[in-house]
Motif scaffolding. Structure first.
Motif, PDB file in Angstrom:
ATOM      1  N   MET A   1       0.849  -1.196   0.000  1.00  0.00           N
ATOM      2  CA  MET A   1       0.000   0.000   0.000  1.00  0.00           C
ATOM      3  C   MET A   1       0.889   1.252   0.000  1.00  0.00           C
ATOM      4  SD  MET A   1      -3.082   0.972   2.675  1.00  0.00           S
ATOM      5  CE  MET A   1      -3.803  -0.661   2.505  1.00  0.00           C
ATOM      6  N   LYS A   2       0.729   2.079  -0.985  1.00  0.00           N
ATOM      7  CA  LYS A   2       1.564   3.268  -1.125  1.00  0.00           C
ATOM      8  C   LYS A   2       1.105   4.371  -0.182  1.00  0.00           C
ATOM      9  CE  LYS A   2       3.370   6.394  -4.698  1.00  0.00           C
ATOM     10  NZ  LYS A   2       3.296   6.747  -6.135  1.00  0.00           N
ATOM     11  N   GLU A   3       2.065   4.988   0.499  1.00  0.00           N
ATOM     12  CA  GLU A   3       1.737   6.033   1.471  1.00  0.00           C
ATOM     13  C   GLU A   3       2.536   7.294   1.170  1.00  0.00           C
ATOM     14  OE1 GLU A   3       1.046   6.212   6.318  1.00  0.00           O
ATOM     15  OE2 GLU A   3       2.657   4.975   5.503  1.00  0.00           O
ATOM     16  N   ILE A   4       1.902   8.434   1.304  1.00  0.00           N
ATOM     17  CA  ILE A   4       2.555   9.722   1.056  1.00  0.00           C
ATOM     18  C   ILE A   4       2.228  10.680   2.187  1.00  0.00           C
ATOM     19  CG2 ILE A   4       2.304   9.396  -1.441  1.00  0.00           C
ATOM     20  CD1 ILE A   4       0.204  11.752  -1.255  1.00  0.00           C
ATOM     21  N   LEU A   5       2.878  11.843   2.136  1.00  0.00           N
ATOM     22  CA  LEU A   5       2.490  12.969   2.988  1.00  0.00           C
ATOM     23  C   LEU A   5       1.727  13.965   2.120  1.00  0.00           C
ATOM     24  CD1 LEU A   5       5.517  13.908   5.293  1.00  0.00           C
ATOM     25  CD2 LEU A   5       3.233  13.200   5.994  1.00  0.00           C
ATOM     26  N   LEU A   6       0.551  14.336   2.582  1.00  0.00           N
ATOM     27  CA  LEU A   6      -0.295  15.290   1.864  1.00  0.00           C
ATOM     28  C   LEU A   6      -0.306  16.588   2.658  1.00  0.00           C
ATOM     29  CD1 LEU A   6      -2.249  15.626  -0.551  1.00  0.00           C
ATOM     30  CD2 LEU A   6      -4.081  14.837   0.967  1.00  0.00           C
ATOM     31  N   ILE A   7       0.185  17.660   2.043  1.00  0.00           N
ATOM     32  CA  ILE A   7       0.399  18.934   2.718  1.00  0.00           C
ATOM     33  C   ILE A   7      -0.610  19.972   2.251  1.00  0.00           C
ATOM     34  CG2 ILE A   7       2.088  20.749   3.215  1.00  0.00           C
ATOM     35  CD1 ILE A   7       2.924  17.939   4.166  1.00  0.00           C
ATOM     36  N   LYS A   8      -1.279  20.618   3.197  1.00  0.00           N
ATOM     37  CA  LYS A   8      -2.192  21.715   2.886  1.00  0.00           C
ATOM     38  C   LYS A   8      -1.490  23.040   3.203  1.00  0.00           C
ATOM     39  CE  LYS A   8      -5.291  18.739   1.798  1.00  0.00           C
ATOM     40  NZ  LYS A   8      -6.549  18.529   2.521  1.00  0.00           N
ATOM     41  N   LEU A   9      -1.533  23.973   2.262  1.00  0.00           N
ATOM     42  CA  LEU A   9      -0.820  25.236   2.406  1.00  0.00           C
ATOM     43  C   LEU A   9      -1.554  26.185   3.341  1.00  0.00           C
ATOM     44  CD1 LEU A   9       0.214  25.806  -1.310  1.00  0.00           C
ATOM     45  CD2 LEU A   9       1.432  24.563   0.480  1.00  0.00           C
ATOM     46  N   GLY A  10      -0.788  27.119   3.917  1.00  0.00           N
ATOM     47  CA  GLY A  10      -1.347  28.094   4.834  1.00  0.00           C
ATOM     48  C   GLY A  10      -1.740  29.379   4.130  1.00  0.00           C
ATOM     49  N   GLU A  11      -1.464  30.512   4.770  1.00  0.00           N
ATOM     50  CA  GLU A  11      -1.968  31.801   4.290  1.00  0.00           C
ATOM     51  C   GLU A  11      -1.346  32.254   2.972  1.00  0.00           C
ATOM     52  OE1 GLU A  11      -0.300  35.356   6.565  1.00  0.00           O
ATOM     53  OE2 GLU A  11       0.044  33.746   7.998  1.00  0.00           O
ATOM     54  N   MET A  12      -0.323  31.563   2.504  1.00  0.00           N
ATOM     55  CA  MET A  12       0.280  31.953   1.230  1.00  0.00           C
ATOM     56  C   MET A  12      -0.691  31.796   0.057  1.00  0.00           C
ATOM     57  SD  MET A  12       2.807  28.852   0.118  1.00  0.00           S
ATOM     58  CE  MET A  12       3.506  28.653   1.740  1.00  0.00           C
ATOM     59  N   VAL A  13      -1.759  31.010   0.249  1.00  0.00           N
ATOM     60  CA  VAL A  13      -2.729  30.846  -0.833  1.00  0.00           C
ATOM     61  C   VAL A  13      -3.454  32.156  -1.142  1.00  0.00           C
ATOM     62  CG1 VAL A  13      -3.085  28.414  -0.289  1.00  0.00           C
ATOM     63  CG2 VAL A  13      -4.588  30.122   0.727  1.00  0.00           C
ATOM     64  N   LEU A  14      -3.302  33.151  -0.267  1.00  0.00           N
ATOM     65  CA  LEU A  14      -3.943  34.451  -0.473  1.00  0.00           C
ATOM     66  C   LEU A  14      -3.030  35.435  -1.199  1.00  0.00           C
ATOM     67  CD1 LEU A  14      -5.453  34.840   3.126  1.00  0.00           C
ATOM     68  CD2 LEU A  14      -6.574  33.902   1.100  1.00  0.00           C
ATOM     69  N   LYS A  15      -1.870  34.990  -1.634  1.00  0.00           N
ATOM     70  CA  LYS A  15      -0.844  35.903  -2.130  1.00  0.00           C
ATOM     71  C   LYS A  15      -0.995  36.301  -3.603  1.00  0.00           C
ATOM     72  CE  LYS A  15       1.278  36.645   1.641  1.00  0.00           C
ATOM     73  NZ  LYS A  15       1.215  37.996   2.228  1.00  0.00           N
ATOM     74  N   GLY A  16      -2.007  35.847  -4.276  1.00  0.00           N
ATOM     75  CA  GLY A  16      -2.270  36.309  -5.637  1.00  0.00           C
ATOM     76  C   GLY A  16      -1.135  36.025  -6.593  1.00  0.00           C
ATOM     77  N   LEU A  17      -0.714  37.065  -7.316  1.00  0.00           N
ATOM     78  CA  LEU A  17       0.293  36.898  -8.363  1.00  0.00           C
ATOM     79  C   LEU A  17       1.650  36.491  -7.805  1.00  0.00           C
ATOM     80  CD1 LEU A  17      -0.570  39.988 -10.614  1.00  0.00           C
ATOM     81  CD2 LEU A  17      -1.198  37.592 -10.985  1.00  0.00           C
ATOM     82  N   ASN A  18       1.922  36.766  -6.515  1.00  0.00           N
ATOM     83  CA  ASN A  18       3.210  36.405  -5.917  1.00  0.00           C
ATOM     84  C   ASN A  18       3.223  35.004  -5.324  1.00  0.00           C
ATOM     85  OD1 ASN A  18       4.431  38.906  -6.432  1.00  0.00           O
ATOM     86  ND2 ASN A  18       3.492  39.806  -4.625  1.00  0.00           N
ATOM     87  N   ARG A  19       2.124  34.316  -5.411  1.00  0.00           N
ATOM     88  CA  ARG A  19       2.000  33.021  -4.737  1.00  0.00           C
ATOM     89  C   ARG A  19       3.067  32.020  -5.184  1.00  0.00           C
ATOM     90  NH1 ARG A  19      -3.559  29.429  -4.483  1.00  0.00           N
ATOM     91  NH2 ARG A  19      -2.581  27.421  -4.010  1.00  0.00           N
ATOM     92  N   LYS A  20       3.404  32.010  -6.465  1.00  0.00           N
ATOM     93  CA  LYS A  20       4.380  31.035  -6.969  1.00  0.00           C
ATOM     94  C   LYS A  20       5.746  31.209  -6.306  1.00  0.00           C
ATOM     95  CE  LYS A  20       2.298  30.001 -11.454  1.00  0.00           C
ATOM     96  NZ  LYS A  20       2.493  29.960 -12.919  1.00  0.00           N
ATOM     97  N   ILE A  21       6.090  32.440  -5.984  1.00  0.00           N
ATOM     98  CA  ILE A  21       7.373  32.688  -5.309  1.00  0.00           C
ATOM     99  C   ILE A  21       7.377  32.030  -3.936  1.00  0.00           C
ATOM    100  CG2 ILE A  21       8.878  34.478  -4.354  1.00  0.00           C
ATOM    101  CD1 ILE A  21       7.786  36.368  -6.524  1.00  0.00           C
ATOM    102  N   PHE A  22       6.277  32.212  -3.200  1.00  0.00           N
ATOM    103  CA  PHE A  22       6.169  31.633  -1.864  1.00  0.00           C
ATOM    104  C   PHE A  22       6.188  30.106  -1.941  1.00  0.00           C
ATOM    105  CE2 PHE A  22       4.698  35.896  -1.347  1.00  0.00           C
ATOM    106  CZ  PHE A  22       4.935  36.241  -0.025  1.00  0.00           C
ATOM    107  N   GLU A  23       5.472  29.552  -2.925  1.00  0.00           N
ATOM    108  CA  GLU A  23       5.425  28.098  -3.069  1.00  0.00           C
ATOM    109  C   GLU A  23       6.794  27.527  -3.428  1.00  0.00           C
ATOM    110  OE1 GLU A  23       0.768  27.684  -4.564  1.00  0.00           O
ATOM    111  OE2 GLU A  23       2.403  27.817  -6.032  1.00  0.00           O
ATOM    112  N   SER A  24       7.524  28.225  -4.278  1.00  0.00           N
ATOM    113  CA  SER A  24       8.846  27.757  -4.677  1.00  0.00           C
ATOM    114  C   SER A  24       9.795  27.708  -3.485  1.00  0.00           C
ATOM    115  CB  SER A  24       9.406  28.668  -5.776  1.00  0.00           C
ATOM    116  OG  SER A  24      10.723  28.310  -6.107  1.00  0.00           O
TER     117      SER A  24
END
Length: 394
Positions: A1-24
């Motif tokens: 059975m394959k197991e992973i870690l599933l991560i939910k992001l915090g307040e960075m999802v509100l960052k609009g056009l800059n979000r990709k920088i925070f995610e990177s």
């Protein structure tokens, strides 16, 4: 059975056009944090991060603990990966969460269908999985309001993911997204907590510690190193500068009024810290001061201290009482180290009756007996640094 870690992001999802920088930045931080635990594939998918072990030797349990301390993450779950087939989903849900469901009395199922091509909608998925679990675990009953166990089924683009209650993440913003600052770190309770709080806002830290041998011992400095290692599990890598401060303290004691010793000492610390901070590309200083906690932390004393620096000074603990600060210290694992009985330079030469409402002009007059620039340059030039890491042993 394959197991992973599933991560939910915090307040960075509100960052609009800059979000990709925070995610990177967050993805790089996760990858480095796990780099000594085996091979992991870390990728962003549908507003979540999936961490997949690429080999049998990857330590998913330790990975879960480390990732839970990374700022920028709201929640995380160890999840089972299943084919997007309801028979497979039902069977693997019962197998993967068997221990949790055996120990529970009540449960409910929550489903999320990101892949709208999947034939069943969320309520239908909940109904079918719930009915199957009631058959497999006859002692269970459904409670949609206060269940002992919650079963989550997420239908995403490439697979279904099954997990129980999510673990709370560290929250905040990824370190490196909020600029750089230098924290004045002692061996006490407050400054490690202040470091943690500013790192939570995405600030990359440089630590500056003042040592006064022979009045302070090597054990006092080692204590600070261990405190910073504990903080670095959350904040990431940092440099720690140790500044020799004995000469400055002896000069202040010899030439300045005793009741102003602490204020003048703090002003010299600010000057020295600012000089190192500029060298490290920092834009601010951080201290662990809390208003009114000690004589040097009155409003007048703090104002007098700040005049000696040109950089902004952040005091994240300024409105907190000691009980609140201690609670955070316990939470992040610094309290037991902080109360070890090794003194730092802030506790030596303490005046019997320190001035609580110093007047800057009188403080500056006292300091005129000292060669300020020469003393600051001498102690900062002699400062030595080490690198503090968040991998074990660093």
């Amino acid at each position: 059975m394959k197991e992973i870690l599933l991560i939910k992001l915090g307040e960075m999802v509100l960052k609009g056009l800059n979000r990709k920088i925070f995610e990177s930045i967050l993805l790089r931080r996760i990858s480095y944090t796990l780099s000594d635990l085996g091979n992991f594939d870390v990728r962003l998918a549908q507003s979540a991060i999936m961490i997949t072990p690429d080999d049998a030797g990857a330590d998913l349990e330790e990975a879960t603990d480390r990732v839970s301390k990374i700022f920028g993450i709201a929640a995380l779950s160890r999840a089972c990966v299943a084919d997007k087939d309801m028979d497979v989903i039902k069977r693997q849900t019962a197998e993967y969460l068997a221990q949790e469901l055996e120990e529970a009395h009540t449960f409910k199922v929550e489903a999320k269908r990101s892949d709208k091509k999947f034939l069943l909608n969320s309520p239908q998925i909940c109904q079918q999985v719930g009915e199957y679990l009631l058959e497999q675990f006859p002692h269970l009953t459904v409670d949609v309001h206060h269940p002992d166990s919650i079963v989550y089924v997420e239908i995403r683009d490439y697979a279904a993911y099954i997990h129980g209650r999510a673990l709370q993440g560290a929250g905040g913003m990824p370190v490196g997204t909020g600029g750089k600052a230098a924290v004045l770190i002692s061996g006490g309770i407050d400054s490690p907590v202040a470091s943690w709080m500013m790192a939570k806002r995405g600030v990359e830290l440089t630590a500056i510690h003042f040592a006064s041998p022979p009045y302070t011992s090597a054990r006092a400095e080692d204590k600070v190193v261990r405190l910073l290692r504990q903080v670095s599990a959350y904040s990431g890598r940092m440099k720690m500068y140790t500044v020799p401060f004995t000469k400055i303290q002896e000069q202040i004691r010899a030439k300045c009024s005793e009741d102003l010793f602490t204020i003048i000492m703090r002003r010299f610390m600010m000057r020295a810290a600012e000089r190192i901070a500029q060298k490290e590309g920092c834009s601010a200083l951080i201290t662990g001061e809390s208003l009114g906690q000690v004589a040097s932390q009155t409003m007048q004393a703090i104002g007098c201290t700040d005049i000696a620096a040109t950089m902004p000074v952040f005091r994240p603990l300024i409105g907190m009482d000691k009980t609140e600060i201690i609670a955070i210290a316990h939470r992040i694992g610094t309290f037991d180290i902080s109360i070890e009985p090794y003194e730092d330079c802030c506790t030596i030469f303490t005046p019997k009756h320190p001035k609580t409402k110093p007047i800057p002009v009188f403080v500056e007059k006292e300091e005129s007996e000292l060669n300020i620039d020469e003393l600051v340059q001498e102690c900062t030039d002699a400062a030595r640094y080490i690198k503090i890491g968040y991998h074990s042993g660093q």
